[in-house]
Design an enzyme around this catalytic site. Structure first.
Site, PDB file in Angstrom:
ATOM      1  CG  ASP A 101       0.810  -1.366  -1.724  1.00  0.00           C
ATOM      2  OD1 ASP A 101       0.113  -0.345  -1.850  1.00  0.00           O
ATOM      3  OD2 ASP A 101       0.910  -2.016  -0.658  1.00  0.00           O
TER       4      ASP A 101
HETATM    5  N1  URA Z   1      -3.128  -4.106   1.048  1.00  0.00           N
HETATM    6  C1  URA Z   1      -1.814  -3.761   0.949  1.00  0.00           C
HETATM    7  O1  URA Z   1      -1.132  -3.640   1.947  1.00  0.00           O
HETATM    8  N2  URA Z   1      -1.314  -3.563  -0.286  1.00  0.00           N
HETATM    9  C2  URA Z   1      -2.020  -3.730  -1.433  1.00  0.00           C
HETATM   10  O2  URA Z   1      -1.488  -3.551  -2.532  1.00  0.00           O
HETATM   11  C3  URA Z   1      -3.380  -4.096  -1.308  1.00  0.00           C
HETATM   12  C4  URA Z   1      -3.904  -4.279  -0.054  1.00  0.00           C
END
Ligand code: URA
Length: 233
Positions: A101
């Site tokens: 993310d």
């Molecule tokens: N899980 C999440 O919630 N976000 C990420 O970036 C990676 C794994």
């Protein structure tokens, strides 16, 4: 590989621009000028274009220490991780092997080799990913047991068991999962009524974030196919 392909794959220009430079005598291979656009080259050959040495490796395998604020795609106007890849390591078709993310930091693998990515992303490979997670509330023993049994998310999705390692702070844990579902870690803690406030990945399969890899920097993986995945027992 043909010389024109090798140079355009290395990001040195379009096929047409490259061919033009080759026929104008701007390219040398192992010290000799080459004007044949289809001249066969191997990755071990030394290629110069306009006096600059070009790395003609077909595939690259990179680890990045992703900073917050960068997305893993190019389909928006937001800053993206590809902007952080140095020019000499960039290849056409470079992509992220599993996305993080925008606000997640830490280990991100990038490559232009689909086979390598498959070894890591394919659910069948059960590739372990470890994150350091800072949470709003302390993690309880019940949370740990629920993760270890295999959580059921709010939408009824059943997850595989995940391992939790506690730290000396009750709201900071390491979690290891062997799936890669959308927003998985945030959704896992949300299903326990908690909220992730910082998420940092330190491991993907056999790759660990090197301590000396600064935030925003990339490093070439030299031997990517040495036993990629450690299977979950
Ligand atoms: N899980 C999440 O919630 N976000 C990420 O970036 C990676 C794994």
């Amino acid at each position: 590989m043909r010389l024109d392909f090798a140079l355009s794959n290395a990001g040195e220009g379009s096929r047409r621009e490259i061919r033009d430079m080759i026929t104008r005598g701007k390219v040398s291979v192992n010290g000799k000028e080459v004007r044949d656009v289809a001249f066969p080259v191997a990755e071990t050959d030394t290629v110069y274009l306009c006096g600059k040495k070009v790395d003609i490796r077909r595939y690259v395998y990179l680890m990045m220490n992703k900073p917050t604020g960068y997305v893993c795609t190019t389909d928006s106007n937001e800053r993206n991780v590809f902007e952080l890849v140095p020019e000499n390591l960039y290849r056409k078709g470079l992509f992220c092997v599993g996305r993080l993310d925008k606000d997640t930091t830490g280990l991100l693998l990038l490559t232009n080799d689909g086979n390598f990515a498959h070894e890591i992303i394919s659910p069948k490979k059960m590739c372990k990913k470890t994150y350091r997670v800072k949470l709003f509330y302390p993690v309880t023993d019940e949370d740990v047991s629920a993760f270890e049994r295999g959580l059921v998310l709010a939408n009824g999705e059943k997850l595989l068991p995940a391992d939790i390692d506690r730290t000396d702070k009750a709201n900071v844990v390491y979690i290891t999962v062997c799936e890669g579902k959308y927003h998985q870690i945030k959704r896992m803690f949300a299903s326990r009524g908690n909220k992730v406030i910082d998420l940092h990945r330190i491991r993907v399969g056999k790759y660990f974030l090197p301590e000396d890899l600064e935030t925003g920097k990339c490093r070439l993986i030299e031997t990517p196919f040495m036993e990629i995945i450690e299977k979950k027992s």
